[in-house]
Design a protein around this motif. Sequence first.
Motif, mmCIF file in Angstrom:
data_model
loop_
_atom_site.group_PDB
_atom_site.id
_atom_site.type_symbol
_atom_site.label_atom_id
_atom_site.label_comp_id
_atom_site.label_asym_id
_atom_site.label_seq_id
_atom_site.Cartn_x
_atom_site.Cartn_y
_atom_site.Cartn_z
ATOM 1 N N PRO A 1 0.836 -1.208 0.000
ATOM 2 C CA PRO A 1 0.000 0.000 0.000
ATOM 3 C C PRO A 1 0.872 1.259 0.000
ATOM 4 O O PRO A 1 1.815 1.364 0.768
ATOM 5 C CB PRO A 1 -0.787 -0.107 1.314
ATOM 6 N N SER A 2 0.553 2.148 -0.892
ATOM 7 C CA SER A 2 1.387 3.348 -1.054
ATOM 8 C C SER A 2 0.844 4.511 -0.237
ATOM 9 O O SER A 2 1.000 5.658 -0.572
ATOM 10 C CB SER A 2 1.453 3.731 -2.515
ATOM 11 N N LEU A 3 0.191 4.148 0.889
ATOM 12 C CA LEU A 3 -0.380 5.182 1.763
ATOM 13 C C LEU A 3 0.698 6.154 2.234
ATOM 14 O O LEU A 3 0.492 7.366 2.304
ATOM 15 C CB LEU A 3 -1.033 4.481 2.955
ATOM 16 N N MET A 4 1.882 5.575 2.540
ATOM 17 C CA MET A 4 2.962 6.396 3.075
ATOM 18 C C MET A 4 3.385 7.477 2.095
ATOM 19 O O MET A 4 3.618 8.618 2.467
ATOM 20 C CB MET A 4 4.162 5.517 3.435
ATOM 21 N N SER A 5 3.475 7.082 0.815
ATOM 22 C CA SER A 5 3.868 8.068 -0.194
ATOM 23 C C SER A 5 2.873 9.213 -0.246
ATOM 24 O O SER A 5 3.245 10.394 -0.282
ATOM 25 C CB SER A 5 3.956 7.414 -1.577
ATOM 26 N N ILE A 6 1.609 8.826 -0.210
ATOM 27 C CA ILE A 6 0.584 9.873 -0.287
ATOM 28 C C ILE A 6 0.648 10.761 0.945
ATOM 29 O O ILE A 6 0.577 11.992 0.856
ATOM 30 C CB ILE A 6 -0.816 9.223 -0.441
ATOM 31 N N LEU A 7 0.848 10.130 2.115
ATOM 32 C CA LEU A 7 0.959 10.919 3.345
ATOM 33 C C LEU A 7 2.156 11.866 3.280
ATOM 34 O O LEU A 7 2.085 13.031 3.698
ATOM 35 C CB LEU A 7 1.090 9.996 4.550
ATOM 36 N N PHE A 8 3.256 11.344 2.740
ATOM 37 C CA PHE A 8 4.473 12.155 2.657
ATOM 38 C C PHE A 8 4.237 13.368 1.774
ATOM 39 O O PHE A 8 4.503 14.518 2.179
ATOM 40 C CB PHE A 8 5.605 11.281 2.107
ATOM 41 N N LEU A 9 3.704 13.114 0.575
ATOM 42 C CA LEU A 9 3.440 14.242 -0.326
ATOM 43 C C LEU A 9 2.422 15.187 0.297
ATOM 44 O O LEU A 9 2.547 16.421 0.191
ATOM 45 C CB LEU A 9 2.942 13.725 -1.672
ATOM 46 N N GLY A 10 1.438 14.614 1.011
ATOM 47 C CA GLY A 10 0.440 15.458 1.667
ATOM 48 C C GLY A 10 1.061 16.344 2.722
ATOM 49 O O GLY A 10 0.721 17.527 2.842
ATOM 50 N N GLN B 1 10.534 8.837 5.482
ATOM 51 C CA GLN B 1 11.454 7.719 5.619
ATOM 52 C C GLN B 1 10.818 6.424 5.114
ATOM 53 O O GLN B 1 11.414 5.672 4.340
ATOM 54 C CB GLN B 1 11.818 7.589 7.094
ATOM 55 N N LYS B 2 9.570 6.207 5.547
ATOM 56 C CA LYS B 2 8.848 5.022 5.105
ATOM 57 C C LYS B 2 8.704 5.010 3.584
ATOM 58 O O LYS B 2 9.036 4.021 2.916
ATOM 59 C CB LYS B 2 7.450 5.010 5.745
ATOM 60 N N ALA B 3 8.203 6.117 3.063
ATOM 61 C CA ALA B 3 7.892 6.179 1.638
ATOM 62 C C ALA B 3 9.137 5.959 0.807
ATOM 63 O O ALA B 3 9.142 5.193 -0.161
ATOM 64 C CB ALA B 3 7.257 7.517 1.300
ATOM 65 N N LEU B 4 10.220 6.628 1.198
ATOM 66 C CA LEU B 4 11.423 6.524 0.372
ATOM 67 C C LEU B 4 12.061 5.151 0.493
ATOM 68 O O LEU B 4 12.639 4.656 -0.477
ATOM 69 C CB LEU B 4 12.401 7.636 0.742
#
Lengths: 113, 289
Positions: free
Chosen positions: B228-237, B274-277
């Motif tokens: 799940p790419s939730l982290m990426s979305i959270l990061f960009l958010g 950190q998570k997303a990357l």
Amino acid sequence: MSDKVSSAIQKLWTSYSKNTPQSLQLIDAYLVFILFSGVFQFVHCVLVGTFPYNAFLSGFISTVGSFVLAANLRIQTNPDNAGEFKSISPERAFAEFVFCNIVLHFFVVNFIG
Amino acid sequence: MIRSLINIISWRAFLLVLLTLVLVQADDFVISDVKIAVTTSDSVRKLYESIPYPSSFDKPIQLTSGDDFKMIFVVNDKQTQKGVQPHQAFLTLTSEKNGNQIPIIIRVRENGKSKVELDMKSAPDELLSSPGNYSLDLIIGTFSYNDPLKYHVATLEIDVPIQSSGHSPVVYGPKPEIHHIFRPDEKLPPIWLSYSFVAIVLIPWVFLIGAWACIGVNVSLLARAPEPSLMSILFLGSLLAIEILFYNYWTHLNIFQTLTWLTGLSIVAFITGQKALSDVQKWRSLGLR
């Protein structure tokens, strides 16, 4: 003459689009965007004058700073330079880019007045 | 018994106070042998009088142009009748018209003999520019004597044609009010120029979006990511939230509110980033991009 120049440019363009990784092309587009943003602000300053001097300075410096940061990101994420930046993964480079941009934007907004 | 003792003590105290008073009073000086003289420009003595010290000369002394006023006196100690040289001795001419004072310094010799002169040929400008009645006072003061002395000697009637010597008489009083003038506003460029430049500065954005679309931003990877790419979305958010926070700081927030918000948002951005990357790195090592 003009034929030669145009053919050279065409050759350069095709080799660029063929050999450059997609992520670097994205950064290049961003660099051009930043460059023209700065150029237009400068033209406005030359035409109209420096009256809101803070606004001009912060806007122009923000473009310069963004350009430098993006150029650094491009250097660090370029696969050709991977040997030189062994300990820096592209993700780490991107994280640093984001962090520096946040700091830069904070100062720019602080200065804009 | 006790009462009489108190009586004696209080009586002695009274005597002591009296004695000190007498002693203080003793430290005093007197003026004697006051003589005034007025000589006209052709060396005719117009006036010659001696004045008994505490009293003043009753008639006004007329001074016309060219007259020379002289005054001599002796400063004595009241008790010893010896001459005293005070530290400060001067005559003041106080205008009865506007209260302006003109001082004239007196030189007193060691034996107390003093001489002062007011020559109308070289009188102060203030005097010449506003003729009229002036009160002539003698002021003497020194450190070792407690009470200074001010003695009204006479009244001078200055009778000269008004000279405008370029110097206006010094008038003490409130000056005209100073109004603060704000710097005029900077001239703004015409509004159409500002708007056209807003449009011009937005052109690179069009270019950027177009170029990225041409090159192909791989948003699709977000959808087909193995995790799940939730982290990426959270990061960009969180990054977007920080930029919005900066905009609000520009428009209305103060720095403390901004820093509070920024602390919270940057913690979120750090953790999610950190998570997303590291997710992105994992995908890269899997060869997904």
